[in-house]
Design a protein around this motif. Structure first.
Motif, PDB file in Angstrom:
ATOM      1  N   CYS A 102       0.837  -1.193   0.000  1.00 43.45           N
ATOM      2  CA  CYS A 102       0.000   0.000   0.000  1.00 43.45           C
ATOM      3  C   CYS A 102       0.871   1.241   0.000  1.00 43.45           C
ATOM      4  O   CYS A 102       1.992   1.236   0.516  1.00 43.45           O
ATOM      5  N   GLU A 153      -3.421  -1.846  -1.648  1.00 38.04           N
ATOM      6  CA  GLU A 153      -3.980  -0.955  -2.652  1.00 38.04           C
ATOM      7  C   GLU A 153      -3.933  -1.632  -4.021  1.00 38.04           C
ATOM      8  O   GLU A 153      -2.859  -1.777  -4.619  1.00 38.04           O
ATOM      9  N   PRO A 154      -5.084  -2.086  -4.533  1.00 36.42           N
ATOM     10  CA  PRO A 154      -5.114  -2.852  -5.784  1.00 36.42           C
ATOM     11  C   PRO A 154      -4.597  -2.102  -6.996  1.00 36.42           C
ATOM     12  O   PRO A 154      -4.121  -2.725  -7.948  1.00 36.42           O
ATOM     13  N   LEU A 155      -4.673  -0.770  -6.987  1.00 37.79           N
ATOM     14  CA  LEU A 155      -4.196  -0.036  -8.166  1.00 37.79           C
ATOM     15  C   LEU A 155      -2.676  -0.077  -8.299  1.00 37.79           C
ATOM     16  O   LEU A 155      -2.133   0.297  -9.345  1.00 37.79           O
ATOM     17  N   PHE A 158      -2.403  -2.629 -11.124  1.00 39.70           N
ATOM     18  CA  PHE A 158      -3.548  -2.377 -11.993  1.00 39.70           C
ATOM     19  C   PHE A 158      -3.478  -3.149 -13.311  1.00 39.70           C
ATOM     20  O   PHE A 158      -4.510  -3.574 -13.840  1.00 39.70           O
ATOM     21  N   LEU A 183     -14.102  -2.952  -7.059  1.00 35.24           N
ATOM     22  CA  LEU A 183     -12.762  -2.446  -6.773  1.00 35.24           C
ATOM     23  C   LEU A 183     -12.814  -1.573  -5.526  1.00 35.24           C
ATOM     24  O   LEU A 183     -13.695  -0.727  -5.396  1.00 35.24           O
ATOM     25  N   THR A 184     -11.850  -1.775  -4.624  1.00 34.41           N
ATOM     26  CA  THR A 184     -11.709  -0.922  -3.440  1.00 34.41           C
ATOM     27  C   THR A 184     -10.383  -0.191  -3.537  1.00 34.41           C
ATOM     28  O   THR A 184      -9.341  -0.825  -3.703  1.00 34.41           O
ATOM     29  N   THR A 185     -10.402   1.141  -3.455  1.00 35.10           N
ATOM     30  CA  THR A 185      -9.166   1.903  -3.653  1.00 35.10           C
ATOM     31  C   THR A 185      -9.073   3.102  -2.705  1.00 35.10           C
ATOM     32  O   THR A 185     -10.087   3.695  -2.331  1.00 35.10           O
ATOM     33  N   ASN A 186      -7.827   3.439  -2.353  1.00 38.47           N
ATOM     34  CA  ASN A 186      -7.601   4.645  -1.551  1.00 38.47           C
ATOM     35  C   ASN A 186      -7.488   5.889  -2.420  1.00 38.47           C
ATOM     36  O   ASN A 186      -7.407   6.999  -1.903  1.00 38.47           O
ATOM     37  N   LEU A 190      -5.517   6.880  -8.597  1.00 37.73           N
ATOM     38  CA  LEU A 190      -6.675   7.034  -9.474  1.00 37.73           C
ATOM     39  C   LEU A 190      -6.386   8.090 -10.534  1.00 37.73           C
ATOM     40  O   LEU A 190      -5.954   9.195 -10.235  1.00 37.73           O
ATOM     41  N   VAL A 194      -7.863   4.810 -15.202  1.00 38.53           N
ATOM     42  CA  VAL A 194      -8.482   3.914 -14.223  1.00 38.53           C
ATOM     43  C   VAL A 194      -9.977   4.179 -14.141  1.00 38.53           C
ATOM     44  O   VAL A 194     -10.791   3.256 -14.117  1.00 38.53           O
TER      45      VAL A 194
END
Length: 453
Positions: A102, A153-155, A158, A183-186, A190, A194
């Protein structure tokens, strides 16, 4: 079971087993409280300040509602859920830990900045593909399957997210399946690419933000200790607008340090978000940020304030959805779902970057709960069986709780963290859930009252 309470000037009567909700006058409220344990004459004597004839009318109305299954309904679900639990289950949802890393250092993170008690790691395309294959192979005849890209953090991974979505789409027609990706993102990474991809492929997106800038920056700093609010707020606002009616919600956490969390909810609403969730943190007792028993009166007051403000804004045409006040009185989950919960450990599993399977994302890293892997399948059927047994009837505290059909027995992970068993409850969380249900039903009553004006 009948539960009665007063909130915001409304006398609320909930018939727990049928789900019927009644808004009544003072006389009816008092008669309901005595019905079943007192005869009509005893009630008339007890409530001598009311007209005896009016009491009899109310009494007969309650008897009618009882005969119609709308009041004092018997609980006939325990045998049903016991039999239901014996049925074979299929896996219908996976939480893919696409990145155990993350770019934030959230102070309350149960995942230890994305590491989950292990090494920083990214899910490979090979492991991700096998996870989707595992889901297809273990989903039986179920057509609709759910996959959440989670972290960390999945991004930060990506490219693999995009490739896995494409792979999932390639499986749909062949296997008569339909993937619902989320999708869950902080939000730090972004960008327009995306957003465009997520709007095309993601059925839901969860945007993590705690509320006011000072609150968010204190608990969700970057790795260098600086706040992250300014990095994400404008991107989140743009993204929410781009969703154009598609599902999303901003999701925050409140702690002991911001017990006035209604201000955070309303801050997010004022920023233009109309799908909002701000939830209480769950943490070790020794941590400063953890919600304490002594905090509950203030939190209850905040829920009441928030409920009244939601009603006011709805009447002004400025309404928004607050996740914890969402209750569907005409539909919603089936009885089995209401009784047995989220399906963790049976219908829902989490997948680590290297392919290990856990009952849910909150158990990842606790080796005793590893149930297998995506290459060999589920090998610890004993663990799955334990999760399958849990229901509102297997937890003693749930049996006499009016909110049991709304929370479905609560979170097994929270119970394990605080009680050492998946088959218990989290007392502080239970008290907060009961209050949220009370507020949610009152909101329904108030809005129905408004529509009749």
């Amino acid at each position: 079971m009948v539960y009665q309470y007063k909130n915001n000037g409304y006398n609320m009567v909930l018939d727990v087993e049928s789900g019927s909700v009644h808004v009544v006058d003072d006389l009816s409220y008092d008669v309901v409280g005595l019905y079943g344990t007192h005869t009509l004459k005893e009630i008339q004597k007890e409530l001598s300040g009311y007209d005896a004839g009016e009491i009899e009318e109310v009494y007969e109305e309650i008897r009618r509602l009882e005969s119609e299954g709308a009041l004092f309904t018997r609980d006939e679900y325990e045998d049903y859920i016991t039999e239901f639990k014996r049925r074979p289950t299929v896996v219908k949802a996976l939480c893919l830990h696409i990145a155990h890393d993350c770019n934030l250092a959230c102070r309350y993170c149960f995942a230890e900045e994305g590491e989950y008690h292990g090494d920083r790691s990214m899910m490979s395309l090979e492991v991700g593909k096998q996870a989707l294959n595992f889901l297809v192979e273990n989903s039986g005849s179920r057509r609709n399957l759910e996959v959440d890209f989670f972290g960390g953090e999945p991004l930060m991974n990506f490219e693999v997210v995009k490739q896995l979505v494409a792979y999932g789409r390639s499986l749909e027609e062949k296997h008569n399946k339909k993937f619902r990706f989320t999708l869950t993102t902080n939000g730090v990474l972004l960008d327009d690419d995306v957003m465009e991809f997520a709007n095309r492929e993601m059925a839901n997106v969860v945007l993590s933000i705690d509320g006011r800038k000072e609150v968010h920056d204190k608990m969700r700093p970057t790795r260098n200790g600086k706040g992250s609010y300014d990095l994400i707020i404008d991107k989140f606002k743009k993204f929410a607008e781009m969703r154009n009616g598609k599902s999303y919600y901003v999701r925050g956490t409140f702690t002991h340090d911001n017990l006035d969390f209604s201000k955070d909810v309303l801050h997010l609403a004022d920023e233009g978000f109309d799908q909002i969730s701000v939830e209480p943190v769950v943490g070790p007792e020794e941590e400063r940020y953890t919600i304490k028993e002594a905090d509950l009166p203030k939190i209850m007051e905040e829920y009441d304030l928030l409920a009244k403000e939601i009603i006011r804004r709805e009447k002004e045409g400025k309404g928004f959805t607050f996740f914890h006040f969402m209750i569907d009185l005409t539909g919603g989950p089936c009885v089995a779902k209401r009784l047995s919960g989220c399906g963790s450990g049976t219908e829902y599993l989490a997948v680590t970057p290297w392919g290990d399977l856990y009952p849910c994302h909150q158990f990842v890293g606790e080796d005793e709960f590893c149930v297998g892997n995506v290459f060999d399948g589920v090998t610890r059927r004993d663990i799955v069986s334990e999760f399958k047994k849990t229901s509102v009837y297997s937890k003693e505290d749930c049996r006499e709780c009016f909110a049991r059909f709304y929370c479905s027995g609560g979170c097994s992970a929270n119970s394990h963290k605080l009680n050492g068993t998946i088959n218990g409850t989290y007392e502080v969380g239970c008290k907060l859930e009961r209050k949220r249900v009370e507020c949610a039903l009152m909101i329904k009553a108030a809005l129905a009252d408004q529509s009749e004006e």
